[in-house]
Design an enzyme around this catalytic site. Structure first.
Site, PDB file in Angstrom:
ATOM      1  N   HIS A  39       0.893  -1.302  -0.026  1.00 55.64           N
ATOM      2  CA  HIS A  39      -0.023   0.012   0.049  1.00 55.64           C
ATOM      3  C   HIS A  39       0.789   1.311   0.021  1.00 55.64           C
ATOM      4  O   HIS A  39       0.414   2.205   0.218  1.00 55.64           O
ATOM      5  CB  HIS A  39      -0.895   0.123   1.207  1.00 55.64           C
ATOM      6  CG  HIS A  39      -2.138  -0.888   1.030  1.00 55.64           C
ATOM      7  ND1 HIS A  39      -3.352  -0.419   0.594  1.00 55.64           N
ATOM      8  CD2 HIS A  39      -2.451  -2.036   1.328  1.00 55.64           C
ATOM      9  CE1 HIS A  39      -4.262  -1.329   0.472  1.00 55.64           C
ATOM     10  NE2 HIS A  39      -3.539  -2.354   1.019  1.00 55.64           N
TER      11      HIS A  39
ATOM     12  N   LYS B  84      -9.106  14.109   3.392  1.00 54.82           N
ATOM     13  CA  LYS B  84      -8.310  12.823   3.720  1.00 54.82           C
ATOM     14  C   LYS B  84      -7.445  12.976   4.929  1.00 54.82           C
ATOM     15  O   LYS B  84      -7.344  14.085   5.280  1.00 54.82           O
ATOM     16  CB  LYS B  84      -7.518  12.669   2.390  1.00 54.82           C
ATOM     17  CG  LYS B  84      -6.561  13.947   1.748  1.00 54.82           C
ATOM     18  CD  LYS B  84      -6.063  13.713   0.746  1.00 54.82           C
ATOM     19  CE  LYS B  84      -6.954  13.781  -0.681  1.00 54.82           C
ATOM     20  NZ  LYS B  84      -6.899  12.640  -1.278  1.00 54.82           N
ATOM     21  N   ARG B  85      -6.783  11.936   5.110  1.00 52.95           N
ATOM     22  CA  ARG B  85      -5.643  12.008   6.158  1.00 52.95           C
ATOM     23  C   ARG B  85      -4.733  13.200   6.090  1.00 52.95           C
ATOM     24  O   ARG B  85      -4.398  13.431   4.965  1.00 52.95           O
ATOM     25  CB  ARG B  85      -5.016  10.846   6.652  1.00 52.95           C
ATOM     26  CG  ARG B  85      -5.737   9.488   7.226  1.00 52.95           C
ATOM     27  CD  ARG B  85      -6.373  10.134   8.564  1.00 52.95           C
ATOM     28  NE  ARG B  85      -5.218  10.396   9.518  1.00 52.95           N
ATOM     29  CZ  ARG B  85      -4.877   9.290  10.293  1.00 52.95           C
ATOM     30  NH1 ARG B  85      -5.366   8.060  10.510  1.00 52.95           N
ATOM     31  NH2 ARG B  85      -3.832   9.827  11.211  1.00 52.95           N
TER      32      ARG B  85
ATOM     33  N   THR C 158      -8.675   6.202  -2.628  1.00 55.30           N
ATOM     34  CA  THR C 158      -9.940   5.744  -3.062  1.00 55.30           C
ATOM     35  C   THR C 158     -10.946   6.998  -2.762  1.00 55.30           C
ATOM     36  O   THR C 158     -12.174   6.990  -3.494  1.00 55.30           O
ATOM     37  CB  THR C 158     -10.365   4.725  -2.058  1.00 55.30           C
ATOM     38  OG1 THR C 158     -10.079   4.965  -0.617  1.00 55.30           O
ATOM     39  CG2 THR C 158      -9.663   3.271  -2.663  1.00 55.30           C
TER      40      THR C 158
ATOM     41  N   LYS D 248     -14.622   8.095  -4.888  1.00 55.61           N
ATOM     42  CA  LYS D 248     -16.161   8.540  -4.329  1.00 55.61           C
ATOM     43  C   LYS D 248     -16.440   9.764  -4.969  1.00 55.61           C
ATOM     44  O   LYS D 248     -17.779   9.777  -5.244  1.00 55.61           O
ATOM     45  CB  LYS D 248     -15.979   8.527  -2.977  1.00 55.61           C
ATOM     46  CG  LYS D 248     -15.396   7.343  -2.226  1.00 55.61           C
ATOM     47  CD  LYS D 248     -14.884   7.488  -0.798  1.00 55.61           C
ATOM     48  CE  LYS D 248     -14.288   6.531  -0.110  1.00 55.61           C
ATOM     49  NZ  LYS D 248     -13.549   6.906   1.132  1.00 55.61           N
TER      50      LYS D 248
ATOM     51  N   LYS E 233       0.383  14.428   0.878  1.00 57.24           N
ATOM     52  CA  LYS E 233      -0.925  14.599   0.279  1.00 57.24           C
ATOM     53  C   LYS E 233      -1.290  16.080  -0.102  1.00 57.24           C
ATOM     54  O   LYS E 233      -2.261  16.500  -0.592  1.00 57.24           O
ATOM     55  CB  LYS E 233      -2.068  14.230   1.157  1.00 57.24           C
ATOM     56  CG  LYS E 233      -2.389  12.714   1.278  1.00 57.24           C
ATOM     57  CD  LYS E 233      -3.236  12.030   2.136  1.00 57.24           C
ATOM     58  CE  LYS E 233      -3.179  10.656   2.464  1.00 57.24           C
ATOM     59  NZ  LYS E 233      -4.154  10.151   1.485  1.00 57.24           N
TER      60      LYS E 233
HETATM   61  C1  LIG Z   1     -12.163   7.176   1.249  1.00 59.84           C
HETATM   62  C2  LIG Z   1     -11.653   7.381   2.602  1.00 59.84           C
HETATM   63  C3  LIG Z   1     -10.335   7.577   2.848  1.00 59.84           C
HETATM   64  C4  LIG Z   1      -9.364   7.544   1.836  1.00 59.84           C
HETATM   65  O1  LIG Z   1      -9.304   8.899   1.228  1.00 59.84           O
HETATM   66  P1  LIG Z   1      -7.799   9.084   0.436  1.00 59.84           P
HETATM   67  O2  LIG Z   1      -8.177  10.727  -0.272  1.00 59.84           O
HETATM   68  O3  LIG Z   1      -7.959   8.146  -0.477  1.00 59.84           O
HETATM   69  O4  LIG Z   1      -6.729   9.235   1.138  1.00 59.84           O
HETATM   70  C5  LIG Z   1     -10.152   8.009   4.329  1.00 59.84           C
HETATM   71  N1  LIG Z   1     -10.778   8.000   5.282  1.00 59.84           N
HETATM   72  C6  LIG Z   1     -12.315   7.679   4.876  1.00 59.84           C
HETATM   73  C7  LIG Z   1     -13.172   7.923   6.281  1.00 59.84           C
HETATM   74  C8  LIG Z   1     -12.668   7.370   3.846  1.00 59.84           C
HETATM   75  O5  LIG Z   1     -13.919   7.323   3.463  1.00 59.84           O
END
Ligand SMILES: *Cc1c(COP(=O)(O)O)cnc(C)c1O
Length: 803
Positions: free
Chosen positions: A350, A537-538, A645, A649, A543
């Site tokens: 990952h 995101k985190r 991911t 979404k 990022k």
């Molecule tokens: C989808 C999701 C992530 C992943 O987000 P990235 O932008 O791909 O880092 C992290 N936390 C939650 C709660 C999510 O639903």
């Protein structure tokens, strides 16, 4: 499908009966949480029959099963998804309505399951949903953490962490299975002796024994009887307490399941992490072996009936542990055991960030897991031998070594012990093959493959965005709900002005829902006619939330300086948790909140720009955030984000990707075309070149461009905080580490991409068309597609039929 209650009336009778039986109260008197608990229990019992039949079918037909070993399952809430997947949402909703109960209020009582922290855990959760919905037998194996990561609040602009007591009300979905408990052994020493056949026997005399008790959660698929299991292991005191003072023993027991990712900066913390990893792996394996031997006479056919996917390296101790079981408990010779293990186990990588590749000091593993360590040493020794004699590559010995510099390199162990190794997006897999694991790829190219991540379109489109789902049903029929690739049918309609207008209306409704949430939680008014620009995101340097922030500062300064310069109204929305010990990330959160305060309260600026930080980002917040976005910020330094991911979404809900060519962004653009995304900045190979040639200088950029200079200086001149030193660390990271993540190198490109976004947004028809194309092309990113690829190419499992 046999149902416990087929109609609304049957549901109502059963619901009322249970409330009275359990709580001795009428429905009117019952508390909301009691109604929630009873509803959850009804659903769990409702699927009990399917659960049992799935287990019987699997045993009866000798089906192969997959086990997904993951340190995290970020499943979020289950009530809505379970009701929807079972096709009884409407019956229940209307039944409750008759009792004057609003189902949304009941849904809001459920806590997000605190079983993870980010994308990796959410991926595991999406996979479980897809597995069951595709009639595949695939289970989860994890720890039952008492507390989630943490509950984030913003106080004085700063992140503060509170315990996330997600189990406060109990967890209605789980079933405790004490009779399936397993004893897990730690520490102590090894005794070896020769048995009567001259075979070496090994006895592990542990220092500590901890009981692992499973809690099973049914995993319900859509329109199927196939019901899988998410098994969560909880630590309890064992009967055979050895050599321990009782109080400190109980502390050790409690610590294992206390928290996901406890701080591992200290030796104690590291030992705890290793303990957690071994705990759920050893318990999971023991249970798999027991279940196998209930059906089959030996473990000879284990690899035909069982496969295990390691979600990153956290569960990689499964490799030596399965060797241990086969050799020590079932008398297999090394080669036979190795053959079974390497046909059972496969590994998903990952990350390519060097600091995120797991390594543990040899002495810690040796001390905690003496027998497992002996086996790791032997795997290492035999692999070195193979490099000399089988692969004829002694030259790569060092780079592929499992043991070096006093540490166990978990990814190297994972690759050696797995039959397949996969990356999570095309670009990421190429980087694994050509860079991070180049030497491995040279000697075992057939092991490597790509499985681009996905998201369950059920949760992330059908259930969380009913407005868009309705519009899609109306436009292209409902087939896409079971065959998400058929979203492509939407391509025939993207030029239809009526559809474009309806889409913009759906988007406006979703934006209103988010605006209401923002108003309610933060008392900030945002304009739904502004562009909703979301980065959720985190929080992590790679990022590049800070790049987004620097651009906001630039816009603010420019509007302040030049009354004729005004932007199209924009709402910049952030949501992110920072790891508690990650000071830089926490300062960025503070910076965002400080900027929000200045910008939102400046009457000259606020009509054009608002900045919002939504606290406590998690699955349930993502469910109202992603689908309200116009712009999806995916701006990581190219080459650093394995897949992402979140990007998927957003795309599936009709947002435009503003991003670098990184991770799965590459595949998004491949499908929608460059004209339907806003791509900017250095590419992965440009970044690699800059680093290799060492030609980038952040001070050159700073000195060359007065606008950039002004933006950077605003970090430390008190513009956003009277305490000038508040963001010194951010400044230093940027300017005195030569801008490691290349924010300033990409700044101009990002600024221009942002300008194009606002130009394009003003052509409403063109914008709507672009969003519709994104939705139409998003079917590929359903995790159903990902899971089919794993099932066919790695796991070799087929759909089953439960009678
Ligand atoms: C989808 C999701 C992530 C992943 O987000 P990235 O932008 O791909 O880092 C992290 N936390 C939650 C709660 C999510 O639903």
């Amino acid at each position: 499908m046999k149902k416990k209650f087929q109609t609304k009336e049957e549901f109502k009778t059963e619901f009322e009966r249970r409330i009275i039986e359990k709580y001795g109260r009428s429905i009117e008197q019952a508390h909301k949480t009691e109604k929630y608990m009873v509803l959850g229990e009804m659903i769990r019992d409702y699927v009990g029959v399917n659960w049992k039949e799935t287990k019987e079918t699997v045993a009866g037909n000798g089906e192969k099963q997959m086990y997904y070993f993951s340190m995290e399952f970020l499943i979020g809430r289950l009530l809505t998804s379970n009701l929807m997947n079972l096709g009884i949402y409407d019956i229940v909703k209307e039944g409750l309505q008759d009792f004057h109960i609003d189902i949304n209020e009941i849904e809001d009582l459920e806590s997000d399951a605190g079983l993870g922290n980010g994308g990796l855990g959410r991926l595991a959760a999406c996979f479980l949903d897809s597995l069951a919905s595709l009639n595949l037998v695939g289970h989860g194996n994890c720890i039952r953490y008492e507390y989630g990561l943490f509950r984030q609040r913003i106080e004085n602009h700063e992140q503060t962490e509170y315990p996330d007591m997600w189990l406060k009300l109990g967890n209605v979905w789980e079933v405790r299975k004490p009779k399936h408990a397993i004893e897990v052994k730690f520490g102590g020493h090894i005794e070896m002796y020769m048995d009567e056949h001259g075979k070496t026997k090994v006895n592990h005399m542990p220092e500590q024994v901890i009981r692992a008790v499973p809690y099973d959660v049914p995993v319900i698929g859509r329109d199927t009887k196939v019901t899988n299991t998410l098994r969560l292991w909880s630590a309890e005191a064992a009967d055979s307490v050895i050599n321990n003072d009782f109080a400190s023993y109980m502390d050790d027991v409690k610590a294992i399941c206390m928290n996901v990712y406890p701080d591992d900066s200290t030796e104690k913390g590291k030992l705890l992490r290793i303990k957690q990893e071994y705990f759920f792996v050893a318990a999971g394996l023991a249970q798999i072996i027991k279940a196998h031997l209930r059906v089959y006479p030996s473990l000879d056919n284990l690899a035909e009936k069982v496969c295990i996917q390691l979600n990153d390296t956290h569960p990689v101790l499964a490799i030596p542990e399965l060797m241990r079981i086969l050799m020590d408990d079932y008398a297999y010779e090394w080669d036979d055991a190795w053959n079974i293990v390497t046909n059972v186990i496969s590994y998903t990588n990952h990350t390519v960030l060097a600091e995120a590749l797991e390594k543990w000091p040899i002495s810690y593993i040796q001390q905690l897991l003496p027998r497992v360590y002996m086996i790791i040493e032997e795997i290492h020794r035999r692999f070195e031998f193979a490099l000399d004699h089988q692969y004829n590559r002694p030259d790569i010995k060092y780079s592929v070594a499992i043991l070096k510099e006093g540490q166990v390199h978990m990814a190297n162990l994972a690759i050696v012990g797995s039959h397949h190794v996969n990356g999570v997006a095309g670009l990421h897999t190429e980087i694994l093959k050509n860079d991070v694991f180049k030497s491995f790829y040279e000697i075992m190219p057939e092991k490597f493959s790509n499985k681009t991540n996905g998201i369950t379109h059920r949760r992330w489109l059908l259930y969380s965005n009913p407005q868009l789902t309705h519009l899609l049903d109306e436009t292209i029929g409902k087939d896409y709900q079971t065959h998400p690739e058929q979203l492509e049918k939407l391509m025939a309609h993207v030029d239809d002005p009526m559809l474009q207008a309806k889409f913009m209306d759906v988007k406006r409704q979703r934006k209103q829902i988010l605006a209401d949430y923002i108003k309610e939680t933060l008392q900030i008014e945002v304009d739904v006619n502004s562009i909703f620009d979301v980065q959720a995101k985190r929080l992590h340097a790679y990022k590049r939330q800070l790049l987004n922030v620097l651009h906001i500062i630039y816009l603010y300064q420019k509007m302040k300086k030049d009354p004729n310069f005004r932007i199209y109204p924009r709402t910049f929305i952030f949501a992110a948790k920072a790891a508690p010990a990650y000071t830089f990330a926490k300062q960025v959160i503070k910076l965002i909140n400080c900027i929000a305060d200045v910008v939102n309260n400046d009457p000259q600026i606020a009509p054009y720009m608002k900045v919002v930080f939504i606290p406590n980002y998690g699955v349930s917040i993502a469910e109202i955030l992603m689908n309200a976005a116009d712009v999806s910020e995916q701006i990581s330094t190219a080459g650093k984000e394995a897949s992402g991911t979140g990007n998927m979404k957003f795309m599936m809900n009709g947002a435009i990707t503003l991003g670098t060519l990184d991770g799965a962004n590459v595949e998004i653009v491949e499908r929608v075309g460059y004209e339907n995304a806003e791509i900017f900045g250095l590419r992965a190979d440009d970044v690699a070149l800059l680093k290799r040639e060492n030609v980038y200088s952040v001070w050159n950029v700073y000195n060359r461009d007065p606008e950039i200079k002004a933006v950077v200086e605003a970090l430390i001149d008190g513009t956003f905080s009277p305490e000038k030193e508040d963001f010194r660390l951010v400044y230093n990271e940027l300017m005195f580490k030569n801008d490691e993540y290349l924010l300033l190198a990409d700044f101009d490109a990002y600024k221009h991409a942002q300008t194009r976004v606002q130009e394009r947004y003003q052509d409403k028809a063109g914008w709507a068309k672009m969003c519709l194309i994104n939705i139409a092309k998003s079917g590929f990113f359903s995790s159903d597609r990902t899971i089919k690829q794993y099932a066919d190419e790695i796991w070799n499992i087929q759909p089953i039929e439960v009678k």
